[in-house]
Write a protein that holds these residues in place. Structure first.
Motif, PDB file in Angstrom:
ATOM      1  N   GLY A 119      -6.593  64.180  50.345  1.00  0.00           N
ATOM      2  CA  GLY A 119      -5.211  63.765  50.550  1.00  0.00           C
ATOM      3  C   GLY A 119      -4.694  62.925  49.403  1.00  0.00           C
ATOM      4  O   GLY A 119      -3.557  63.098  48.945  1.00  0.00           O
ATOM      5  N   TRP A 120      -5.538  62.024  48.923  1.00  0.00           N
ATOM      6  CA  TRP A 120      -5.141  61.174  47.811  1.00  0.00           C
ATOM      7  C   TRP A 120      -4.866  62.011  46.557  1.00  0.00           C
ATOM      8  O   TRP A 120      -3.846  61.837  45.900  1.00  0.00           O
ATOM      9  CB  TRP A 120      -6.236  60.144  47.541  1.00  0.00           C
ATOM     10  N   GLU A 123      -1.706  64.180  46.972  1.00  0.00           N
ATOM     11  CA  GLU A 123      -0.489  63.378  46.830  1.00  0.00           C
ATOM     12  C   GLU A 123      -0.242  63.022  45.363  1.00  0.00           C
ATOM     13  O   GLU A 123       0.879  63.121  44.870  1.00  0.00           O
ATOM     14  CB  GLU A 123      -0.610  62.112  47.669  1.00  0.00           C
ATOM     15  N   SER A 126       0.979  66.121  43.524  1.00  0.00           N
ATOM     16  CA  SER A 126       1.970  66.937  44.242  1.00  0.00           C
ATOM     17  C   SER A 126       3.047  67.508  43.329  1.00  0.00           C
ATOM     18  O   SER A 126       3.606  68.571  43.616  1.00  0.00           O
ATOM     19  CB  SER A 126       2.608  66.129  45.374  1.00  0.00           C
TER      20      SER A 126
END
Length: 155
Positions: A119-120, A123, A126
Motif C-alpha cells: 500500500g505504501w 501510494e 500512484s
C-alpha cells in the motif's frame, strides 16, 4: 569506465535517501503493527521469504536467501514455531530432512504485513505510468543481479 564512478557517486546518495525515507516513515514498524504480533526484522524476513516462495523451504535455503548462516535461521524458526506461525514438515524428497512452512496464522500475519508495504509503495508511485514502473523494475533487477554476480566473483 570513468562514467561508472560518477554514476556511483550520483546513485549512492539516492539509495541513502531512500533508506532514510523508509526509516523516517517507520514503514517496518507500521507493517509489523499491522501483523498484530511483536516480531523483529529477522523473524519477519523468514516469514516474508516463505510467503514469497509459497512453498516450504529448508533452513539452509532460507539462510541463503537472507544471506546469513543456518543457526541464525534455526533460532528464528524456533521462535516462530513457538508462536504458531511456522511448522516443520517432512521433505518429500528426503524423509530425514524437514522443511519449514507457514501456518495459516503465519500466512495471515505475513499478508497483513505485505499489504502495508504494498500500500505504501502503491501510494508513493500512484502518479507513475505503467511504463515507468516497468522500467524501474527492469533496471533495479538488472542492478541487483549484476552487483550480486560481481560480488560473488570477489568471494
Amino acid at each position: 569506465m570513468s562514467a561508472v564512478p560518477s554514476l556511483f557517486r550520483d546513485l549512492l546518495p539516492r539509495l541513502n535517501e531512500l533508506s532514510g525515507s523508509l526509516r523516517r516513515g517507520k514503514l517496518f514498524e507500521r507493517a509489523i503493527a499491522a501483523t498484530g504480533l511483536p516480531l523483529e526484522r529477522p523473524a519477519m524476513s523468514v516469514l516474508g521469504i516463505l510467503h514469497l516462495e509459497d512453498e516450504p523451504l529448508r533452513i539452509g535455503e532460507i539462510a541463503t536467501r537472507m544471506n546469513v548462516v543456518g543457526p541464525h535461521v534455526t533460532r528464528q524458526v524456533q521462535g516462530l514455531e513457538s508462536r504458531g506461525l511456522v511448522r516443520r514438515v517432512a521433505d518429500p524428497d528426503d524423509q530425514r530432512a524437514r522443511l519449514i512452512e507457514l501456518t495459516p496464522r503465519g500466512t495471515a500475519a505475513t499478508e497483513r504485513y505485505v499489504a502495508v508495504i504494498e500500500g505504501w509503495f502503491a501510494e508513493a508511485m500512484s502518479g507513475w505510468s505503467a511504463e515507468d514502473r516497468q522500467v524501474l523494475d527492469r533496471l533495479l533487477t538488472r542492478l541487483v543481479e549484476d552487483l550480486t554476480a560481481r560480488l560473488s566473483e570477489l568471494d
